[in-house]
Design a protein around this motif. Structure first.
Motif, short mmCIF file in Angstrom:
data_model
loop_
_atom_site.label_atom_id
_atom_site.label_comp_id
_atom_site.label_asym_id
_atom_site.label_seq_id
_atom_site.Cartn_x
_atom_site.Cartn_y
_atom_site.Cartn_z
N ALA A 1 -6.28 1.10 -5.77
CA ALA A 1 -7.10 0.96 -4.56
C ALA A 1 -6.99 -0.45 -3.99
O ALA A 1 -6.90 -0.63 -2.76
N LEU A 2 -6.98 -1.45 -4.86
CA LEU A 2 -6.85 -2.82 -4.38
C LEU A 2 -5.46 -3.05 -3.79
O LEU A 2 -5.34 -3.70 -2.73
N PHE A 3 -4.42 -2.52 -4.41
CA PHE A 3 -3.08 -2.64 -3.82
C PHE A 3 -3.04 -1.98 -2.44
O PHE A 3 -2.43 -2.51 -1.51
N ASP A 4 -3.72 -0.83 -2.28
CA ASP A 4 -3.78 -0.16 -0.96
C ASP A 4 -4.43 -1.09 0.07
O ASP A 4 -3.94 -1.24 1.18
N GLU A 5 -5.55 -1.69 -0.33
CA GLU A 5 -6.26 -2.59 0.59
C GLU A 5 -5.40 -3.80 0.94
O GLU A 5 -5.30 -4.20 2.10
N LEU A 6 -4.77 -4.39 -0.06
CA LEU A 6 -3.92 -5.56 0.18
C LEU A 6 -2.75 -5.21 1.09
O LEU A 6 -2.37 -6.01 1.95
N ALA A 7 -2.18 -4.03 0.93
CA ALA A 7 -1.06 -3.61 1.78
C ALA A 7 -1.49 -3.51 3.24
O ALA A 7 -0.70 -3.78 4.15
N ARG A 8 -2.74 -3.14 3.47
CA ARG A 8 -3.26 -3.03 4.85
C ARG A 8 -3.59 -4.38 5.45
O ARG A 8 -3.53 -4.55 6.66
N THR A 9 -4.00 -5.35 4.62
CA THR A 9 -4.55 -6.60 5.15
C THR A 9 -3.67 -7.83 4.95
O THR A 9 -3.96 -8.87 5.53
N ALA A 10 -2.64 -7.73 4.16
CA ALA A 10 -1.82 -8.91 3.83
C ALA A 10 -1.08 -9.42 5.05
O ALA A 10 -0.51 -8.64 5.81
N PRO A 11 -1.06 -10.75 5.25
CA PRO A 11 -0.28 -11.29 6.36
C PRO A 11 1.23 -11.09 6.15
O PRO A 11 1.98 -10.98 7.10
N ASP A 12 1.67 -11.04 4.90
CA ASP A 12 3.07 -10.76 4.57
C ASP A 12 3.05 -9.78 3.39
O ASP A 12 2.65 -10.14 2.29
N PRO A 13 3.48 -8.54 3.61
CA PRO A 13 3.36 -7.52 2.56
C PRO A 13 4.42 -7.61 1.46
O PRO A 13 4.37 -6.83 0.52
N THR A 14 5.34 -8.56 1.52
CA THR A 14 6.44 -8.62 0.55
C THR A 14 5.94 -8.66 -0.88
O THR A 14 6.35 -7.86 -1.72
N TYR A 15 5.04 -9.59 -1.17
CA TYR A 15 4.62 -9.76 -2.56
C TYR A 15 3.65 -8.67 -3.00
O TYR A 15 3.58 -8.35 -4.18
N VAL A 16 2.94 -8.07 -2.05
CA VAL A 16 2.09 -6.94 -2.40
C VAL A 16 2.99 -5.78 -2.83
O VAL A 16 2.78 -5.17 -3.89
N GLY A 17 3.99 -5.47 -2.03
CA GLY A 17 4.90 -4.36 -2.35
C GLY A 17 5.69 -4.60 -3.62
O GLY A 17 5.86 -3.70 -4.44
N SER A 18 6.16 -5.82 -3.79
CA SER A 18 6.96 -6.10 -4.98
C SER A 18 6.09 -6.06 -6.23
O SER A 18 6.52 -5.53 -7.27
N SER A 19 4.88 -6.55 -6.14
CA SER A 19 3.98 -6.51 -7.31
C SER A 19 3.58 -5.09 -7.65
O SER A 19 3.51 -4.71 -8.82
N ARG A 20 3.35 -4.28 -6.62
CA ARG A 20 3.01 -2.88 -6.87
C ARG A 20 4.19 -2.15 -7.51
O ARG A 20 4.01 -1.34 -8.42
N ALA A 21 5.40 -2.45 -7.07
CA ALA A 21 6.59 -1.82 -7.67
C ALA A 21 6.73 -2.24 -9.13
O ALA A 21 7.06 -1.42 -9.99
N ALA A 22 6.45 -3.51 -9.42
CA ALA A 22 6.52 -3.97 -10.82
C ALA A 22 5.51 -3.24 -11.67
O ALA A 22 5.83 -2.81 -12.79
N ILE A 23 4.30 -3.07 -11.16
CA ILE A 23 3.27 -2.35 -11.91
C ILE A 23 3.74 -0.91 -12.17
O ILE A 23 3.54 -0.37 -13.26
N GLY A 24 4.39 -0.30 -11.18
CA GLY A 24 4.96 1.04 -11.39
C GLY A 24 5.99 1.04 -12.51
O GLY A 24 6.05 1.97 -13.33
N GLY A 25 6.80 -0.01 -12.56
CA GLY A 25 7.78 -0.13 -13.64
C GLY A 25 7.13 -0.30 -14.99
O GLY A 25 7.53 0.33 -15.98
#
Length: 190
Positions: free
Chosen positions: A68-92
């Motif tokens: 849920a927090l990753f979802d919120e960060l993806a909506r509000t982040a000024p640059d989504p790069t690190y949100v997406g990469s961190s979420r992908a790492a968590i998936g790994g």
């Protein structure tokens, strides 16, 4: 200006706690940084610290809260790069914990792919984790280890160690046990 400096220091404390004591221990400092950053309307530090909160929640077993927090960060982040990469790492890491090494390589590889596209390379330990696990899963594919060796991420000690560990995997596979043992020792020293 001093308030911004204080937020930056709080963020560094969260990062250092994450690296030294682990992601769950970093939850407190990261949450404090998010609160202070939000109060000061500093979206960059708030997002960065929020990523550390989301990662800490995952490792604390609060997977839904992390998502849920990753979802919120993806909506509000000024640059989504690190949100997406961190979420992908968590998936790994989730795949790794589920005993799915190929899924783990894919998730960590997706993280690295996002970081690779960034204008500024992030030397996060995930580069080494991905290359090492990819070497273990498919030792006949030299690309991940070659990329790690040539990437500008070896300033991170754990990435340098991962090079030695991956080389040790290959040496052991080839029957060079003495060389493998030396490479493991070099990785441990790094």
């Amino acid at each position: 200006g001093m308030l911004g400096l204080a937020v930056g220091l709080d963020l560094q404390i969260a990062v250092d706690t994450f690296g030294g004591e682990g992601p769950v221990s970093a939850l407190g400092p990261a949450r404090r940084c998010v609160e202070q950053s939000a109060r000061l309307r500093l979206s960059g530090p708030a997002t960065h610290a929020g990523i550390f909160v989301a990662r800490g929640l995952f490792w604390a077993g609060e997977v839904q809260a992390s998502s849920a927090l990753f979802d919120e960060l993806a909506r509000t982040a000024p640059d989504p790069t690190y949100v997406g990469s961190s979420r992908a790492a968590i998936g790994g890491f989730a795949a790794w914990l589920a005993h799915d090494p190929r899924g783990a390589v894919d998730g960590l590889g997706a993280c690295v792919a996002e970081l690779r596209e960034s204008a500024v390379t992030n030397p996060a330990p995930v580069w080494g984790q991905w290359a090492l696990l990819a070497t273990v899963v498919d030792p006949d594919d030299p690309r991940p280890l070659a990329e790690l060796r040539n990437a500008d991420v070896l300033v991170q000690a754990s990435n340098r160690a991962a090079v030695h560990y991956a080389e040790a995997v290959l040496a052991r596979r080839d029957g060079r046990t003495d060389v493998a043992a030396d490479l493991v020792a070099r990785g441990d020293a790094a």
